[in-house]
Design a protein around this motif. Structure first.
Motif, PDB file in Angstrom:
ATOM      1  N   PHE A 103       0.851  -1.198   0.000  1.00 26.81           N
ATOM      2  CA  PHE A 103       0.000   0.000   0.000  1.00 26.81           C
ATOM      3  C   PHE A 103       0.882   1.243   0.000  1.00 26.81           C
ATOM      4  O   PHE A 103       2.069   1.186   0.322  1.00 26.81           O
ATOM      5  CB  PHE A 103      -0.960   0.012   1.203  1.00 26.81           C
ATOM      6  CG  PHE A 103      -0.295   0.098   2.554  1.00 26.81           C
ATOM      7  CD1 PHE A 103      -0.011   1.326   3.145  1.00 26.81           C
ATOM      8  CD2 PHE A 103       0.028  -1.057   3.261  1.00 26.81           C
ATOM      9  CE1 PHE A 103       0.587   1.403   4.395  1.00 26.81           C
ATOM     10  CE2 PHE A 103       0.623  -0.991   4.515  1.00 26.81           C
ATOM     11  CZ  PHE A 103       0.907   0.240   5.082  1.00 26.81           C
ATOM     12  N   ASN A 104       0.275   2.358  -0.389  1.00 27.75           N
ATOM     13  CA  ASN A 104       0.967   3.647  -0.349  1.00 27.75           C
ATOM     14  C   ASN A 104       0.669   4.340   0.976  1.00 27.75           C
ATOM     15  O   ASN A 104      -0.488   4.490   1.358  1.00 27.75           O
ATOM     16  CB  ASN A 104       0.507   4.534  -1.501  1.00 27.75           C
ATOM     17  CG  ASN A 104       0.858   3.951  -2.850  1.00 27.75           C
ATOM     18  OD1 ASN A 104       1.958   3.428  -3.038  1.00 27.75           O
ATOM     19  ND2 ASN A 104      -0.072   4.025  -3.791  1.00 27.75           N
ATOM     20  N   VAL A 105       1.714   4.768   1.653  1.00 22.31           N
ATOM     21  CA  VAL A 105       1.556   5.522   2.900  1.00 22.31           C
ATOM     22  C   VAL A 105       1.280   6.983   2.577  1.00 22.31           C
ATOM     23  O   VAL A 105       0.428   7.628   3.184  1.00 22.31           O
ATOM     24  CB  VAL A 105       2.816   5.396   3.783  1.00 22.31           C
ATOM     25  CG1 VAL A 105       2.623   6.121   5.104  1.00 22.31           C
ATOM     26  CG2 VAL A 105       3.159   3.933   4.026  1.00 22.31           C
ATOM     27  N   THR A 106       2.035   7.521   1.621  1.00 21.01           N
ATOM     28  CA  THR A 106       1.849   8.878   1.107  1.00 21.01           C
ATOM     29  C   THR A 106       1.973   8.808  -0.414  1.00 21.01           C
ATOM     30  O   THR A 106       2.115   7.729  -0.990  1.00 21.01           O
ATOM     31  CB  THR A 106       2.917   9.837   1.667  1.00 21.01           C
ATOM     32  OG1 THR A 106       4.199   9.497   1.090  1.00 21.01           O
ATOM     33  CG2 THR A 106       3.015   9.741   3.188  1.00 21.01           C
ATOM     34  N   GLY A 107       1.967   9.964  -1.054  1.00 23.34           N
ATOM     35  CA  GLY A 107       2.159   9.976  -2.494  1.00 23.34           C
ATOM     36  C   GLY A 107       3.559   9.562  -2.895  1.00 23.34           C
ATOM     37  O   GLY A 107       3.815   9.288  -4.075  1.00 23.34           O
ATOM     38  N   LYS A 108       4.464   9.490  -1.928  1.00 25.02           N
ATOM     39  CA  LYS A 108       5.862   9.163  -2.222  1.00 25.02           C
ATOM     40  C   LYS A 108       6.337   7.895  -1.525  1.00 25.02           C
ATOM     41  O   LYS A 108       7.167   7.149  -2.053  1.00 25.02           O
ATOM     42  CB  LYS A 108       6.754  10.336  -1.803  1.00 25.02           C
ATOM     43  CG  LYS A 108       8.200  10.209  -2.211  1.00 25.02           C
ATOM     44  CD  LYS A 108       8.980  11.463  -1.852  1.00 25.02           C
ATOM     45  CE  LYS A 108      10.449  11.335  -2.294  1.00 25.02           C
ATOM     46  NZ  LYS A 108      11.225  12.550  -1.957  1.00 25.02           N
ATOM     47  N   VAL A 109       5.821   7.623  -0.328  1.00 29.24           N
ATOM     48  CA  VAL A 109       6.279   6.485   0.491  1.00 29.24           C
ATOM     49  C   VAL A 109       5.311   5.317   0.333  1.00 29.24           C
ATOM     50  O   VAL A 109       4.092   5.498   0.390  1.00 29.24           O
ATOM     51  CB  VAL A 109       6.378   6.886   1.976  1.00 29.24           C
ATOM     52  CG1 VAL A 109       6.768   5.691   2.843  1.00 29.24           C
ATOM     53  CG2 VAL A 109       7.385   8.025   2.149  1.00 29.24           C
ATOM     54  N   ALA A 110       5.850   4.113   0.135  1.00 25.42           N
ATOM     55  CA  ALA A 110       5.020   2.913  -0.025  1.00 25.42           C
ATOM     56  C   ALA A 110       5.516   1.810   0.889  1.00 25.42           C
ATOM     57  O   ALA A 110       6.720   1.655   1.121  1.00 25.42           O
ATOM     58  CB  ALA A 110       5.038   2.434  -1.476  1.00 25.42           C
ATOM     59  N   ALA A 111       4.574   1.035   1.423  1.00 25.74           N
ATOM     60  CA  ALA A 111       4.904  -0.160   2.204  1.00 25.74           C
ATOM     61  C   ALA A 111       5.142  -1.304   1.236  1.00 25.74           C
ATOM     62  O   ALA A 111       4.306  -1.599   0.381  1.00 25.74           O
ATOM     63  CB  ALA A 111       3.767  -0.500   3.161  1.00 25.74           C
ATOM     64  N   VAL A 112       6.296  -1.950   1.376  1.00 29.77           N
ATOM     65  CA  VAL A 112       6.685  -3.000   0.437  1.00 29.77           C
ATOM     66  C   VAL A 112       7.289  -4.177   1.195  1.00 29.77           C
ATOM     67  O   VAL A 112       7.650  -4.073   2.361  1.00 29.77           O
ATOM     68  CB  VAL A 112       7.714  -2.475  -0.593  1.00 29.77           C
ATOM     69  CG1 VAL A 112       7.147  -1.327  -1.410  1.00 29.77           C
ATOM     70  CG2 VAL A 112       9.028  -2.075   0.092  1.00 29.77           C
ATOM     71  N   SER A 113       7.406  -5.286   0.488  1.00 27.40           N
ATOM     72  CA  SER A 113       8.116  -6.449   0.994  1.00 27.40           C
ATOM     73  C   SER A 113       9.223  -6.787   0.002  1.00 27.40           C
ATOM     74  O   SER A 113       9.066  -6.563  -1.203  1.00 27.40           O
ATOM     75  CB  SER A 113       7.161  -7.632   1.162  1.00 27.40           C
ATOM     76  OG  SER A 113       7.844  -8.770   1.656  1.00 27.40           O
ATOM     77  N   ASP A 114      10.326  -7.307   0.514  1.00 30.22           N
ATOM     78  CA  ASP A 114      11.462  -7.661  -0.326  1.00 30.22           C
ATOM     79  C   ASP A 114      11.475  -9.173  -0.521  1.00 30.22           C
ATOM     80  O   ASP A 114      11.860  -9.918   0.381  1.00 30.22           O
ATOM     81  CB  ASP A 114      12.759  -7.196   0.348  1.00 30.22           C
ATOM     82  CG  ASP A 114      13.983  -7.420  -0.532  1.00 30.22           C
ATOM     83  OD1 ASP A 114      13.865  -8.083  -1.569  1.00 30.22           O
ATOM     84  OD2 ASP A 114      15.067  -6.928  -0.159  1.00 30.22           O
ATOM     85  N   PRO A 115      11.068  -9.671  -1.692  1.00 32.82           N
ATOM     86  CA  PRO A 115      11.024 -11.121  -1.910  1.00 32.82           C
ATOM     87  C   PRO A 115      12.374 -11.799  -1.718  1.00 32.82           C
ATOM     88  O   PRO A 115      12.432 -12.970  -1.322  1.00 32.82           O
ATOM     89  CB  PRO A 115      10.554 -11.240  -3.366  1.00 32.82           C
ATOM     90  CG  PRO A 115       9.818  -9.960  -3.636  1.00 32.82           C
ATOM     91  CD  PRO A 115      10.558  -8.918  -2.855  1.00 32.82           C
ATOM     92  N   ALA A 116      13.461 -11.085  -1.965  1.00 37.39           N
ATOM     93  CA  ALA A 116      14.791 -11.674  -1.833  1.00 37.39           C
ATOM     94  C   ALA A 116      15.129 -12.005  -0.389  1.00 37.39           C
ATOM     95  O   ALA A 116      15.996 -12.840  -0.124  1.00 37.39           O
ATOM     96  CB  ALA A 116      15.849 -10.734  -2.413  1.00 37.39           C
ATOM     97  N   ARG A 117      14.437 -11.383   0.559  1.00 34.70           N
ATOM     98  CA  ARG A 117      14.698 -11.626   1.966  1.00 34.70           C
ATOM     99  C   ARG A 117      13.872 -12.780   2.516  1.00 34.70           C
ATOM    100  O   ARG A 117      14.016 -13.145   3.688  1.00 34.70           O
ATOM    101  CB  ARG A 117      14.418 -10.353   2.783  1.00 34.70           C
ATOM    102  CG  ARG A 117      15.456  -9.265   2.554  1.00 34.70           C
ATOM    103  CD  ARG A 117      15.273  -8.105   3.522  1.00 34.70           C
ATOM    104  NE  ARG A 117      16.483  -7.284   3.531  1.00 34.70           N
ATOM    105  CZ  ARG A 117      17.045  -6.749   4.610  1.00 34.70           C
ATOM    106  NH1 ARG A 117      16.498  -6.959   5.794  1.00 34.70           N
ATOM    107  NH2 ARG A 117      18.132  -6.028   4.529  1.00 34.70           N
TER     108      ARG A 117
END
Length: 248
Positions: A103-117
């Motif tokens: 999801f997007n927290v702001t217009g610039k910041v997004a919550a993400v997951s790193d599949p490589a981890r």
């Protein structure tokens, strides 16, 4: 709707099923519990009920892909927490690698997951500049639905080449209207006086089993309330200056 006591009993049954490697069957209004705890960790819909005998319409799996993979168009710096990031924990997802948007927290910041981890900690974080997220990679999955006395497999997919959504504080959900609001700043009231020292790394969520809104490290202090649900406790995290739900 299930009663509170029925839900609690079902959760206990689901835990036993997970321990012996079984899949939980649920009614259509709820998601499925699987034996893989990591899959539950990344879920946005509460696993609540197990049916002893499947009935028409029961579901195994998700009916919609919730966490969408994109390719990093350029290097993406990811912080473990936002807006404050105690300890400066961060890492970089390099251009061309997969980055999973939630999801997007702001217009610039997004919550993400790193599949490589994988399931390492933290694999959830907050990308500083979401313009680094390119187009979707394309994904396929499936779920099963109990129809006419048997389990029927249904294929689901998310197309390649799609841009990241722009809506703020909404994540994909498997249930209509297929988007769920994120409560990035859940409130409770006065901060409890009770102190608890974390012994494990944990994700902080806006509600039990739902969206990750932070990462809480082992040895951090939290202030637990007396509010509990499905193995989670509502807490205040002084280091992050915010409320949320943790598995203590």
């Amino acid at each position: 709707m299930m009663t509170h006591l029925a839900k609690r009993a079902a959760l206990l049954t689901a835990a036993v099923a997970a321990a012996i490697g079984l899949v939980t069957v649920v009614s259509p209004e709820h998601t499925v519990t699987v034996a893989n705890a990591a899959a539950i960790d990344d879920d946005d819909d509460v696993p609540v009920a197990q049916a002893a005998q499947p009935k028409e319409g029961d579901i195994r799996g998700h009916r919609r892909i919730l966490i969408v993979d994109y390719l990093a168009a350029k290097d993406c710096k990811v912080n473990a927490n936002y807006p404050v990031n105690p300890g400066g924990h961060s890492w970089v997802i390099r251009a061309g690698a997969k980055i999973a948007w939630r999801f997007n927290v702001t217009g610039k910041v997004a919550a993400v997951s790193d599949p490589a981890r994988g399931t390492g900690f933290p694999h959830w974080g907050f990308v500083e500049d979401s313009s680094c997220i390119g187009q979707s990679t394309g994904q396929k999955s499936s779920y099963e639905q109990y129809e006419h006395g048997k389990w029927v497999k249904h294929e689901i997919s998310f197309p390649a080449g799609q841009p990241m959504p722009r809506r703020i504080l909404f994540g994909r959900s498997q249930f209509s209207p297929f988007w769920k609001a994120v409560d990035c700043h859940p409130d409770h009231g006065s901060v409890p006086g009770t102190k608890h020292r974390m012994t494990h790394n944990r994700t902080l969520r806006d509600a039990p089993h739902r969206f990750v809104i932070g990462n809480v490290y082992a040895d951090w202090e939290v202030r637990p309330t007396s509010v509990h649900q499905d193995g989670y406790t509502k807490v205040y995290v002084p280091s992050l200056h915010r409320w949320g739900w943790l598995q203590l």
